[in-house]
Design a protein around this motif. Structure first.
Motif, PDB file in Angstrom:
ATOM      1  N   ALA A   1       0.837  -1.205   0.000  1.00  0.00           N
ATOM      2  CA  ALA A   1       0.000   0.000   0.000  1.00  0.00           C
ATOM      3  C   ALA A   1       0.869   1.251   0.000  1.00  0.00           C
ATOM      4  N   LEU A   2       1.882   1.263   0.864  1.00  0.00           N
ATOM      5  CA  LEU A   2       2.783   2.415   0.918  1.00  0.00           C
ATOM      6  C   LEU A   2       3.468   2.627  -0.421  1.00  0.00           C
ATOM      7  N   GLY A   3       3.846   1.554  -1.082  1.00  0.00           N
ATOM      8  CA  GLY A   3       4.476   1.672  -2.385  1.00  0.00           C
ATOM      9  C   GLY A   3       3.576   2.350  -3.404  1.00  0.00           C
ATOM     10  N   GLN A   4       2.282   2.009  -3.383  1.00  0.00           N
ATOM     11  CA  GLN A   4       1.341   2.637  -4.312  1.00  0.00           C
ATOM     12  C   GLN A   4       1.174   4.123  -4.014  1.00  0.00           C
ATOM     13  N   TRP A   5       1.067   4.455  -2.735  1.00  0.00           N
ATOM     14  CA  TRP A   5       0.880   5.870  -2.387  1.00  0.00           C
ATOM     15  C   TRP A   5       2.126   6.685  -2.733  1.00  0.00           C
ATOM     16  N   GLU A   6       3.311   6.107  -2.491  1.00  0.00           N
ATOM     17  CA  GLU A   6       4.545   6.818  -2.838  1.00  0.00           C
ATOM     18  C   GLU A   6       4.645   7.008  -4.344  1.00  0.00           C
ATOM     19  N   ALA A   7       4.241   5.992  -5.108  1.00  0.00           N
ATOM     20  CA  ALA A   7       4.261   6.125  -6.565  1.00  0.00           C
ATOM     21  C   ALA A   7       3.290   7.212  -7.027  1.00  0.00           C
ATOM     22  N   ALA A   8       2.155   7.329  -6.339  1.00  0.00           N
ATOM     23  CA  ALA A   8       1.171   8.352  -6.713  1.00  0.00           C
ATOM     24  C   ALA A   8       1.713   9.756  -6.514  1.00  0.00           C
ATOM     25  N   THR A   9       2.615   9.928  -5.521  1.00  0.00           N
ATOM     26  CA  THR A   9       3.181  11.266  -5.292  1.00  0.00           C
ATOM     27  C   THR A   9       4.160  11.666  -6.388  1.00  0.00           C
ATOM     28  N   GLU A  10       4.613  10.703  -7.206  1.00  0.00           N
ATOM     29  CA  GLU A  10       5.618  10.976  -8.237  1.00  0.00           C
ATOM     30  C   GLU A  10       5.017  11.163  -9.625  1.00  0.00           C
ATOM     31  N   LEU A  11       3.692  11.193  -9.711  1.00  0.00           N
ATOM     32  CA  LEU A  11       3.043  11.302 -11.010  1.00  0.00           C
ATOM     33  C   LEU A  11       3.068  12.719 -11.572  1.00  0.00           C
ATOM     34  N   GLY A  12       3.390  13.688 -10.754  1.00  0.00           N
ATOM     35  CA  GLY A  12       3.179  15.076 -11.127  1.00  0.00           C
ATOM     36  C   GLY A  12       1.928  15.583 -10.426  1.00  0.00           C
ATOM     37  N   GLU A  13       1.851  16.875 -10.225  1.00  0.00           N
ATOM     38  CA  GLU A  13       0.753  17.434  -9.433  1.00  0.00           C
ATOM     39  C   GLU A  13      -0.600  17.157 -10.085  1.00  0.00           C
ATOM     40  N   ASN A  14      -1.523  16.645  -9.288  1.00  0.00           N
ATOM     41  CA  ASN A  14      -2.903  16.435  -9.717  1.00  0.00           C
ATOM     42  C   ASN A  14      -3.786  16.456  -8.482  1.00  0.00           C
ATOM     43  N   GLU A  15      -5.056  16.306  -8.654  1.00  0.00           N
ATOM     44  CA  GLU A  15      -5.985  16.456  -7.532  1.00  0.00           C
ATOM     45  C   GLU A  15      -5.843  15.359  -6.478  1.00  0.00           C
ATOM     46  N   TYR A  16      -5.106  14.284  -6.763  1.00  0.00           N
ATOM     47  CA  TYR A  16      -4.940  13.203  -5.797  1.00  0.00           C
ATOM     48  C   TYR A  16      -3.561  13.192  -5.142  1.00  0.00           C
ATOM     49  N   THR A  17      -2.724  14.149  -5.497  1.00  0.00           N
ATOM     50  CA  THR A  17      -1.395  14.200  -4.885  1.00  0.00           C
ATOM     51  C   THR A  17      -1.497  14.448  -3.382  1.00  0.00           C
ATOM     52  N   TYR A  18      -2.390  15.318  -2.994  1.00  0.00           N
ATOM     53  CA  TYR A  18      -2.580  15.612  -1.563  1.00  0.00           C
ATOM     54  C   TYR A  18      -2.992  14.360  -0.802  1.00  0.00           C
ATOM     55  N   ALA A  19      -3.989  13.633  -1.333  1.00  0.00           N
ATOM     56  CA  ALA A  19      -4.436  12.402  -0.660  1.00  0.00           C
ATOM     57  C   ALA A  19      -3.307  11.389  -0.574  1.00  0.00           C
ATOM     58  N   ALA A  20      -2.489  11.311  -1.620  1.00  0.00           N
ATOM     59  CA  ALA A  20      -1.382  10.354  -1.606  1.00  0.00           C
ATOM     60  C   ALA A  20      -0.381  10.691  -0.507  1.00  0.00           C
ATOM     61  N   TRP A  21      -0.017  11.982  -0.382  1.00  0.00           N
ATOM     62  CA  TRP A  21       0.934  12.362   0.667  1.00  0.00           C
ATOM     63  C   TRP A  21       0.358  12.100   2.060  1.00  0.00           C
ATOM     64  N   ARG A  22      -0.906  12.349   2.268  1.00  0.00           N
ATOM     65  CA  ARG A  22      -1.516  12.073   3.583  1.00  0.00           C
ATOM     66  C   ARG A  22      -1.450  10.591   3.914  1.00  0.00           C
ATOM     67  N   ASN A  23      -1.745   9.774   2.925  1.00  0.00           N
ATOM     68  CA  ASN A  23      -1.701   8.337   3.180  1.00  0.00           C
ATOM     69  C   ASN A  23      -0.279   7.843   3.396  1.00  0.00           C
TER      70      ASN A  23
END
Length: 405
Positions: A79-101
């Motif tokens: 799960a942590l791996g997925q959230w960390e990967a989401a933070t590297e996609l470039g800024e989008n509306e889910y970047t904030y949620a990814a960093w919180r998780n």
């Protein structure tokens, strides 16, 4: 209800090649429905099917959702791996949620320094309504890491103030009025007669109901009981800022007034003395509130604060014993204490995360997050509990009028 069928999910999974936009959005919606029904494995498969879509927002939503599904399946590292990967996609509306998780996952794994860094990233992207909650979490983490200066700044930011404390303000006002009443020249206004808990006057006129609160501003004259004011203000200094930290400045003030009313009404209904002064009923209420919060909601506090909270029950019992031994207004103490325990049971801290809520959002992230279970039931229970307390206050008033009328 939903009119989707299991075949919808299978069709999306079986479809080869890149998904069209409407198919990707449908997959996210269906995956969220599966999450809501606790079908985490099928939800994870759907989220995984969407990952790789050429819109970072769509892929970000899928990664955040897949991480949550994996977390529910006890695969925290994945799960942590997925959230960390989401933070590297470039800024989008889910970047904030990814960093919180990411921050929440690092706390669960014991990586407090990494969690603090992740919360800093989340704070940069957080909407205004989330800033206070995140500041509280960073304050707690800083405290745990030994940086008390940073913790104080974060907690101050979470309260949204410049350091002014309503609790300290109440102490200052109480000391001022108590000393003024004691030293005002003879022949001028009699503050004791105006502000004390005069039970016959209250029974005779509803207009004297203000005395339920003004009694807290007065204390025994210095030539009669010189330490009455000192002890009460010291106790208020210990408990008041603590409650303010948990519930905010306005929350503290409202709670203090309700607790004062609970202590005064119990004294009005059952006490023997016709007159009374002192803030001890409200102060016992503050301690009762903190005891209930500690054992029911488990706020996330630093070590020193947890040690203080752990001593409260013994401190309250000792003071109750002393009160009965010295014939104080014990009904006021008990009334405030019971009111505080009840409010602490009903009301979770609003300014400090608790073990129940620390790592879950209050509402859903569209397409990814399951809403908090039982939130509607909790709200109904809270409203019913507060209504019950209001009814008890009315009953105590009626009993007091009957006793002193």
């Amino acid at each position: 209800m939903t009119d989707r069928s299991p075949s919808d999910s299978r069709a999306l999974l079986d479809q080869s090649g890149p998904l069209a936009l409407d198919a990707a959005q449908a997959a996210l919606t269906h995956a969220a429905e599966l999450m809501a029904s606790a079908d985490f494995l099928d939800a994870a498969r759907l989220y995984q099917r969407v990952i790789g879509f050429n819109d970072p927002s769509i892929t970000g939503a899928a990664m955040v959702g897949l991480g949550e599904a994996l977390h529910r399946l006890d695969r925290d590292d994945q799960a942590l791996g997925q959230w960390e990967a989401a933070t590297e996609l470039g800024e989008n509306e889910y970047t904030y949620a990814a960093w919180r998780n990411v921050a929440a996952a690092r706390v669960r794994s014991g990586d407090l320094r990494g969690a603090l860094n992740a919360y800093r990233e989340a704070d940069r992207r957080a909407p205004r309504e989330d800033k206070g909650e995140i500041a509280n979490r960073m304050g707690w983490l800083s405290k745990e890491l030994g940086d008390k200066g940073a913790a104080g700044r974060y907690f101050s930011k979470a309260r949204g103030d410049a350091g002014f404390s309503f609790a300290i303000g109440v102490i200052g006002l109480t000391v001022f009025v108590s000393l003024l009443a004691d030293f005002v020249p003879a022949g001028t206004i009699d503050l004791f007669r105006l502000l004390e808990l005069d039970k016959p006057a209250m029974a005779a006129s509803i207009g004297d109901i203000y005395r339920l609160w003004t009694v807290t501003l007065l204390h025994a004259p210095l030539n009669v009981m010189p330490l009455h004011l000192v002890f009460n203000m010291y106790a208020l200094y210990l408990g008041g800022p603590f409650v303010e930290r948990l519930y905010g400045r306005v929350g503290f003030l409202i709670l203090y007034l309700v607790l004062a009313a609970g202590g005064s009404l119990a004294s009005f209904a059952f006490g023997d003395a016709a007159l009374g002064v002192g803030a001890s009923g409200a102060i016992f209420g503050l301690f009762g509130l903190l005891i209930a919060v500690q054992y029911i909601h488990r706020p996330m506090l630093d070590r020193g604060s947890r040690a203080f909270m752990g001593q409260l029950a013994g401190l309250v019992i000792l003071n109750l014993i002393l009160g009965f031994a010295m014939n104080f207004d014990n009904w006021a103490h008990l009334g405030g204490l019971v009111t505080g325990l009840w409010l602490g049971l009903l009301l979770a801290p609003s300014n400090v995360p608790t073990m129940r809520s620390m790592w879950m959002r209050a509402g859903p992230i569209p397409g990814t997050t399951v809403p908090a279970l039982g939130s509607a039931v909790t709200s109904v229970v809270r409203v019913a509990g507060l209504a019950l307390l209001a009814g008890l206050f009315v009953m105590l008033w009626i009993l007091g009028v009957a006793a002193w009328g």
